[in-house]
Design an enzyme around this catalytic site. Structure first.
Site, PDB file in Angstrom:
ATOM      1  N   ARG A 103     -51.777  -8.040   0.625  1.00 53.59           N
ATOM      2  CA  ARG A 103     -52.727  -6.991   0.097  1.00 53.59           C
ATOM      3  C   ARG A 103     -53.867  -7.585  -0.564  1.00 53.59           C
ATOM      4  NH1 ARG A 103     -51.609  -3.763   3.447  1.00 53.59           N
ATOM      5  NH2 ARG A 103     -50.952  -1.615   3.124  1.00 53.59           N
ATOM      6  N   HIS A 123     -58.272  -6.719   8.616  1.00 55.40           N
ATOM      7  CA  HIS A 123     -56.851  -6.250   8.432  1.00 55.40           C
ATOM      8  C   HIS A 123     -56.495  -5.875   9.736  1.00 55.40           C
ATOM      9  CE1 HIS A 123     -54.488  -3.032   5.368  1.00 55.40           C
ATOM     10  NE2 HIS A 123     -53.854  -3.625   6.245  1.00 55.40           N
TER      11      HIS A 123
HETATM   12  P1  NAP Z   1     -40.784  -4.974   1.710  1.00 57.22           P
HETATM   13  O1  NAP Z   1     -39.840  -4.949   2.852  1.00 57.22           O
HETATM   14  O2  NAP Z   1     -40.785  -3.962   0.800  1.00 57.22           O
HETATM   15  O3  NAP Z   1     -40.848  -6.228   1.022  1.00 57.22           O
HETATM   16  C1  NAP Z   1     -41.499  -6.628  -0.082  1.00 57.22           C
HETATM   17  C2  NAP Z   1     -41.204  -7.984  -0.787  1.00 57.22           C
HETATM   18  O4  NAP Z   1     -41.816  -8.122  -1.970  1.00 57.22           O
HETATM   19  C3  NAP Z   1     -39.632  -8.054  -1.206  1.00 57.22           C
HETATM   20  O5  NAP Z   1     -39.091  -9.142  -0.953  1.00 57.22           O
HETATM   21  C4  NAP Z   1     -39.790  -7.751  -2.700  1.00 57.22           C
HETATM   22  O6  NAP Z   1     -38.725  -8.325  -3.740  1.00 57.22           O
HETATM   23  C5  NAP Z   1     -41.176  -8.613  -2.915  1.00 57.22           C
HETATM   24  N1  NAP Z   1     -41.690  -8.298  -4.247  1.00 57.22           N
HETATM   25  C6  NAP Z   1     -42.065  -6.983  -4.666  1.00 57.22           C
HETATM   26  N2  NAP Z   1     -42.627  -6.977  -5.851  1.00 57.22           N
HETATM   27  C7  NAP Z   1     -42.201  -8.140  -6.307  1.00 57.22           C
HETATM   28  C8  NAP Z   1     -42.549  -9.079  -7.556  1.00 57.22           C
HETATM   29  N3  NAP Z   1     -43.180  -8.243  -8.659  1.00 57.22           N
HETATM   30  N4  NAP Z   1     -42.398 -10.325  -7.758  1.00 57.22           N
HETATM   31  C9  NAP Z   1     -41.600 -10.924  -6.596  1.00 57.22           C
HETATM   32  N5  NAP Z   1     -41.451 -10.463  -5.411  1.00 57.22           N
HETATM   33  C10 NAP Z   1     -41.656  -9.050  -5.300  1.00 57.22           C
HETATM   34  O7  NAP Z   1     -42.212  -5.056   2.653  1.00 57.22           O
HETATM   35  P2  NAP Z   1     -42.601  -5.579   3.747  1.00 57.22           P
HETATM   36  O8  NAP Z   1     -42.151  -4.624   4.816  1.00 57.22           O
HETATM   37  O9  NAP Z   1     -42.100  -7.125   3.888  1.00 57.22           O
HETATM   38  O10 NAP Z   1     -44.165  -5.458   3.593  1.00 57.22           O
HETATM   39  C11 NAP Z   1     -44.869  -6.210   2.665  1.00 57.22           C
HETATM   40  C12 NAP Z   1     -46.356  -6.000   2.770  1.00 57.22           C
HETATM   41  O11 NAP Z   1     -47.170  -6.454   3.684  1.00 57.22           O
HETATM   42  C13 NAP Z   1     -46.630  -4.374   2.597  1.00 57.22           C
HETATM   43  O12 NAP Z   1     -46.520  -3.992   1.597  1.00 57.22           O
HETATM   44  C14 NAP Z   1     -47.859  -4.288   2.961  1.00 57.22           C
HETATM   45  O13 NAP Z   1     -48.870  -4.499   1.863  1.00 57.22           O
HETATM   46  C15 NAP Z   1     -48.416  -5.383   3.724  1.00 57.22           C
HETATM   47  N6  NAP Z   1     -48.606  -5.322   5.048  1.00 57.22           N
HETATM   48  C16 NAP Z   1     -49.902  -5.737   5.719  1.00 57.22           C
HETATM   49  C17 NAP Z   1     -50.155  -5.534   6.874  1.00 57.22           C
HETATM   50  C18 NAP Z   1     -51.323  -6.021   7.598  1.00 57.22           C
HETATM   51  O14 NAP Z   1     -51.861  -5.664   8.762  1.00 57.22           O
HETATM   52  N7  NAP Z   1     -52.138  -6.906   6.786  1.00 57.22           N
HETATM   53  C19 NAP Z   1     -49.103  -4.767   7.770  1.00 57.22           C
HETATM   54  C20 NAP Z   1     -48.097  -4.201   7.235  1.00 57.22           C
HETATM   55  C21 NAP Z   1     -47.756  -4.520   6.123  1.00 57.22           C
HETATM   56  P3  NAP Z   1     -37.126  -7.920  -3.340  1.00 57.22           P
HETATM   57  O15 NAP Z   1     -36.707  -8.412  -2.122  1.00 57.22           O
HETATM   58  O16 NAP Z   1     -36.480  -8.493  -4.448  1.00 57.22           O
HETATM   59  O17 NAP Z   1     -37.396  -6.322  -3.434  1.00 57.22           O
END
Ligand code: NAP
Length: 311
Positions: A226, A274
């Site tokens: 993000r 994006h």
């Molecule tokens: P997810 O499964 O919810 O994983 C989030 C990860 O971030 C987890 O490992 C979490 O830790 C970690 N995290 C969250 N807050 C944190 C903090 N304060 N300090 C340290 N680690 C932290 O999410 P995901 O499915 O992998 O997706 C991640 C992000 O990718 C989405 O939220 C979205 O913003 C982005 N995204 C972008 C696109 C694009 O096209 N550019 C597409 C899809 C998604 P824990 O493991 O301890 O919970």
């Protein structure tokens, strides 16, 4: 029991998702009436929505037991005060594949110095030494659905991969760090940094001038997470000083990235609009159908968002 399911999305999205959702519901054995209108909102059991629903009024859906989001990042939905129902986000296997390909492709671009070579097509034969992956450290911030898949794919290519998450994680082939205490080590290892964190109050502006200074000088940055994870002025300053040698940015504080923004013309910044990973209707429909099956049978929903954590 037949579920009443309302699809809150524009006509194009409805056209893309209607048939895959109906097929997935049939395959999952879920009896549901799926509609893109809700004449009686109080009769709706579940709402399916995309990020456009950030402004949608969920208040009339007083008996809805779930809002099922087609997108992975839910920060805009969480800011909608009318959304009080349980919220599940999207973890789509095909979206994960797309993200892995984006991350691996851009890591290899920076690792091999392809951009450097393109910038030197000046008729001068300038041999240079190119590292192999086992001599390159890559850090992935965020070890969730997308971060773990990307880190695993990089480890399979022999990169020395570090990862960072809020809670301790164990990922095969990845040196895992966690919490505030682990961030400095994770950043210090990052010759190439990949940010796959959600936007939450805790991650807002995480990569500021101080934390960018913890990277090895000349680090390369890839942000498909993000835009709000990064202090853009601090990144521009780090690019200017050479602390950050190059960046691939897919997401921005303001999207679309405004014409005239310094990232557009920066010679060492690659802007992608994006597009790192999108939800794919056929596979995402199966995820929605599985959650509706769970709703019908009173089983716990998958991928529920924890409002206190913000993701
Ligand atoms: P997810 O499964 O919810 O994983 C989030 C990860 O971030 C987890 O490992 C979490 O830790 C970690 N995290 C969250 N807050 C944190 C903090 N304060 N300090 C340290 N680690 C932290 O999410 P995901 O499915 O992998 O997706 C991640 C992000 O990718 C989405 O939220 C979205 O913003 C982005 N995204 C972008 C696109 C694009 O096209 N550019 C597409 C899809 C998604 P824990 O493991 O301890 O919970």
């Amino acid at each position: 029991m037949t579920l009443e399911v309302f699809f809150a999305g524009d006509a194009d999205r409805w056209a893309a998702y209607r048939d895959p959702l109906k097929r997935a519901l049939r395959e999952a054995g879920v009896a549901a009436k799926l509609r893109d209108s809700a004449p009686e909102p109080a009769r709706v059991d579940a709402v399916v929505c995309g990020p456009g629903a950030a402004e949608f009024d969920f208040a009339p859906f007083v008996n809805a037991r779930a809002v099922l989001c087609l997108w992975a990042g839910v920060e805009k939905l969480l800011a909608n005060p009318t959304l009080t129902q349980p919220l599940a986000r999207m973890v789509d296997p095909a979206m994960t594949e797309g993200m892995v390909e984006y991350v691996v492709g851009h890591v290899l671009w920076h690792h091999l110095g392809i951009g450097v070579d393109l910038a030197r097509q000046d008729g001068h034969w300038q041999p240079r030494s190119v590292k192999i992956a086992r001599d390159r450290q890559v850090t992935v911030l965020g070890l969730g659905a997308l971060g773990q898949a990307a880190a695993g794919a990089l480890a399979a290519l022999n990169f020395r991969v570090h990862g960072w998450s809020r809670t301790p994680r164990s990922v095969s082939g990845v040196i895992c760090h966690s919490g505030d205490g682990g961030l400095r080590d994770a950043l210090a290892a990052a010759e190439i940094l990949v940010t796959l964190l959600p936007h939450t109050p805790d991650t807002e502006g995480l990569l500021d001038a101080r934390r960018l200074s913890w990277l090895p000088p000349g680090a390369m940055l890839i942000n498909p997470g993000r835009g709000a994870l990064i202090d853009e002025d601090a990144l521009l300053a780090a690019l200017h000083s050479g602390q950050v040698a190059a960046a691939t940015l897919d997401v921005f504080r303001t999207e679309p990235l405004p014409a005239g923004h310094p990232f557009w013309a920066h010679p060492r910044v690659t802007v992608t609009p994006h597009i790192a990973a999108e939800t794919r209707p056929v596979t995402a429909a199966r995820v929605i159908a599985e959650n509706l099956r769970r709703l019908a049978t009173d089983e716990p929903l998958l991928h529920l968002v924890d409002r206190a954590r913000g993701y």
